[in-house]
Design a protein around this motif. Sequence first.
Motif, PDB file in Angstrom:
ATOM      1  N   GLY A 111      47.071  28.334  50.003  1.00 43.65           N
ATOM      2  CA  GLY A 111      47.041  28.854  48.647  1.00 43.65           C
ATOM      3  C   GLY A 111      48.139  29.869  48.398  1.00 43.65           C
ATOM      4  O   GLY A 111      48.821  30.331  49.317  1.00 43.65           O
ATOM      5  N   LYS A 112      48.287  30.263  47.138  1.00 47.94           N
ATOM      6  CA  LYS A 112      49.389  31.132  46.731  1.00 47.94           C
ATOM      7  C   LYS A 112      49.249  32.547  47.261  1.00 47.94           C
ATOM      8  O   LYS A 112      50.252  33.186  47.609  1.00 47.94           O
ATOM      9  N   ASP A 113      48.030  33.096  47.312  1.00 48.40           N
ATOM     10  CA  ASP A 113      47.861  34.494  47.685  1.00 48.40           C
ATOM     11  C   ASP A 113      48.165  34.741  49.160  1.00 48.40           C
ATOM     12  O   ASP A 113      48.865  35.695  49.503  1.00 48.40           O
ATOM     13  N   SER A 114      47.639  33.892  50.040  1.00 47.04           N
ATOM     14  CA  SER A 114      47.926  34.080  51.462  1.00 47.04           C
ATOM     15  C   SER A 114      49.391  33.789  51.754  1.00 47.04           C
ATOM     16  O   SER A 114      50.001  34.430  52.620  1.00 47.04           O
ATOM     17  N   ALA A 115      49.988  32.846  51.027  1.00 47.31           N
ATOM     18  CA  ALA A 115      51.412  32.560  51.201  1.00 47.31           C
ATOM     19  C   ALA A 115      52.250  33.779  50.810  1.00 47.31           C
ATOM     20  O   ALA A 115      53.172  34.189  51.530  1.00 47.31           O
ATOM     21  N   ALA A 116      51.933  34.362  49.655  1.00 49.25           N
ATOM     22  CA  ALA A 116      52.667  35.544  49.201  1.00 49.25           C
ATOM     23  C   ALA A 116      52.470  36.706  50.159  1.00 49.25           C
ATOM     24  O   ALA A 116      53.411  37.469  50.423  1.00 49.25           O
ATOM     25  N   LEU A 117      51.261  36.851  50.701  1.00 49.94           N
ATOM     26  CA  LEU A 117      51.005  37.943  51.642  1.00 49.94           C
ATOM     27  C   LEU A 117      51.817  37.757  52.924  1.00 49.94           C
ATOM     28  O   LEU A 117      52.351  38.727  53.470  1.00 49.94           O
ATOM     29  N   ALA A 118      51.918  36.513  53.398  1.00 47.13           N
ATOM     30  CA  ALA A 118      52.722  36.248  54.594  1.00 47.13           C
ATOM     31  C   ALA A 118      54.175  36.634  54.366  1.00 47.13           C
ATOM     32  O   ALA A 118      54.830  37.242  55.228  1.00 47.13           O
ATOM     33  N   TYR A 134      44.709  40.325  58.067  1.00 49.52           N
ATOM     34  CA  TYR A 134      45.322  40.599  56.767  1.00 49.52           C
ATOM     35  C   TYR A 134      44.804  39.606  55.736  1.00 49.52           C
ATOM     36  O   TYR A 134      44.919  38.393  55.913  1.00 49.52           O
ATOM     37  N   VAL A 135      44.239  40.128  54.652  1.00 50.16           N
ATOM     38  CA  VAL A 135      43.577  39.316  53.637  1.00 50.16           C
ATOM     39  C   VAL A 135      44.292  39.491  52.295  1.00 50.16           C
ATOM     40  O   VAL A 135      44.596  40.613  51.881  1.00 50.16           O
ATOM     41  N   GLY A 136      44.519  38.379  51.594  1.00 47.99           N
ATOM     42  CA  GLY A 136      45.339  38.395  50.386  1.00 47.99           C
ATOM     43  C   GLY A 136      44.611  38.648  49.085  1.00 47.99           C
ATOM     44  O   GLY A 136      44.967  38.045  48.063  1.00 47.99           O
ATOM     45  N   LEU A 137      43.627  39.507  49.074  1.00 43.35           N
ATOM     46  CA  LEU A 137      42.989  39.872  47.805  1.00 43.35           C
ATOM     47  C   LEU A 137      43.921  40.779  47.012  1.00 43.35           C
ATOM     48  O   LEU A 137      44.517  41.713  47.547  1.00 43.35           O
ATOM     49  N   ARG A 138      44.023  40.518  45.716  1.00 42.30           N
ATOM     50  CA  ARG A 138      44.926  41.276  44.862  1.00 42.30           C
ATOM     51  C   ARG A 138      44.241  42.534  44.302  1.00 42.30           C
ATOM     52  O   ARG A 138      43.015  42.644  44.308  1.00 42.30           O
ATOM     53  N   ALA A 139      45.067  43.428  43.775  1.00 44.93           N
ATOM     54  CA  ALA A 139      44.559  44.720  43.320  1.00 44.93           C
ATOM     55  C   ALA A 139      43.583  44.590  42.158  1.00 44.93           C
ATOM     56  O   ALA A 139      42.665  45.395  42.014  1.00 44.93           O
ATOM     57  N   GLU A 140      43.776  43.560  41.310  1.00 46.66           N
ATOM     58  CA  GLU A 140      42.916  43.442  40.131  1.00 46.66           C
ATOM     59  C   GLU A 140      41.637  42.661  40.415  1.00 46.66           C
ATOM     60  O   GLU A 140      40.777  42.541  39.528  1.00 46.66           O
ATOM     61  N   GLU A 141      41.492  42.139  41.620  1.00 49.81           N
ATOM     62  CA  GLU A 141      40.324  41.312  41.930  1.00 49.81           C
ATOM     63  C   GLU A 141      39.138  42.170  42.353  1.00 49.81           C
ATOM     64  O   GLU A 141      39.254  43.011  43.256  1.00 49.81           O
ATOM     65  N   ASN A 142      38.014  41.919  41.728  1.00 48.65           N
ATOM     66  CA  ASN A 142      36.795  42.658  42.036  1.00 48.65           C
ATOM     67  C   ASN A 142      35.838  41.740  42.787  1.00 48.65           C
ATOM     68  O   ASN A 142      34.799  41.323  42.278  1.00 48.65           O
ATOM     69  N   ARG A 143      36.234  41.377  43.989  1.00 47.09           N
ATOM     70  CA  ARG A 143      35.393  40.527  44.824  1.00 47.09           C
ATOM     71  C   ARG A 143      35.681  40.829  46.284  1.00 47.09           C
ATOM     72  O   ARG A 143      36.719  41.393  46.616  1.00 47.09           O
ATOM     73  N   GLY A 144      34.753  40.460  47.146  1.00 43.56           N
ATOM     74  CA  GLY A 144      34.908  40.720  48.562  1.00 43.56           C
ATOM     75  C   GLY A 144      35.650  39.608  49.257  1.00 43.56           C
ATOM     76  O   GLY A 144      35.620  38.459  48.834  1.00 43.56           O
ATOM     77  N   GLY A 145      36.320  39.944  50.341  1.00 37.18           N
ATOM     78  CA  GLY A 145      36.963  38.949  51.188  1.00 37.18           C
ATOM     79  C   GLY A 145      36.204  38.814  52.482  1.00 37.18           C
ATOM     80  O   GLY A 145      35.294  39.588  52.774  1.00 37.18           O
ATOM     81  N   TYR A 146      36.596  37.846  53.273  1.00 33.92           N
ATOM     82  CA  TYR A 146      35.919  37.641  54.542  1.00 33.92           C
ATOM     83  C   TYR A 146      36.109  38.844  55.444  1.00 33.92           C
ATOM     84  O   TYR A 146      37.221  39.265  55.730  1.00 33.92           O
TER      85      TYR A 146
END
Length: 275
Positions: A16-23, A111-123
């Motif tokens: 996905g786009k978020d983990s790709a951008a984080l890498a 390292y988890v790719g949750l963005r600043a505007e996201e209001n949800r938990g990651g693994y």
Amino acid sequence: MAEQKKVRHILSLSGGKDSAALAIYMRDRVPEMEYIFSDTQKELPETYEYLDRIASYLGKEVVRLNADIGFDHWYEMYGGMIPSNHRRWCTRALKLKPFEQYCGDQEVVNYVGLRAEENRGGYISHKSNITAVYPFKEDGLVLRDIEEILRTSGVGMPPYTQWGRTRSGCYFCFYQQKIEWVRLKETHPDLYDKAKAYEKPYEKTGNFFTWSQGESLSELEQPARMEHIKREHVIRIERQKSRNENVTLAKVFADAESAQEPDDDDEQGCLVCQL
């Protein structure tokens, strides 16, 4: 003097786009980063293409986990019961378990790719040796920043977005929108047929489970039904645009994601597939 334990730095790519951008974002910040991908063997061909593109940019191998024990192994282990939002054995068996096995008992920063505007938990692993960190949240990066990282790097958005899919994951992911099933049928009819073949009565109870909520893929692929889904999708997109005249492609994806959020207490797991 006691020897200091080595800490491993691991970033899980989903396609996905978020983990790709984080890498991309972390490549020069953490040179010792390990990049992994849990392979279900049921990914889109575009996902594998994207992973190769990311690996080329990183100059490092993306380690494939679970490649010899894919979805069908666990499908048989669960008696031929397909997963759903209430039966997410696929995430546990094919994503979370291989990740924790790969980490072992060493100290790991994940390292988890949750963005600043996201209001949800990651693994967040229950294992005490694994610590999750969220660089985008810490640095205040939002969706437009992720889009810019992908654009300027040359890696770009995942290629499956070109035909209207909004997220990574297996080609038969039960979190797909109806329009995404239509696009899968049009773009990869062979994969659509393979997904349809899993829809059969569960032998233990006789219950008939479907990938898409409320209808089977045989029903969904009927020409009149597909046209209706397309019309409804156009109406939704026009409504989104009317609310924001400057809506970007990334914003459309974000709206689609928010409409498909998991709604039970196992929310964290599926983000491993989707980020």
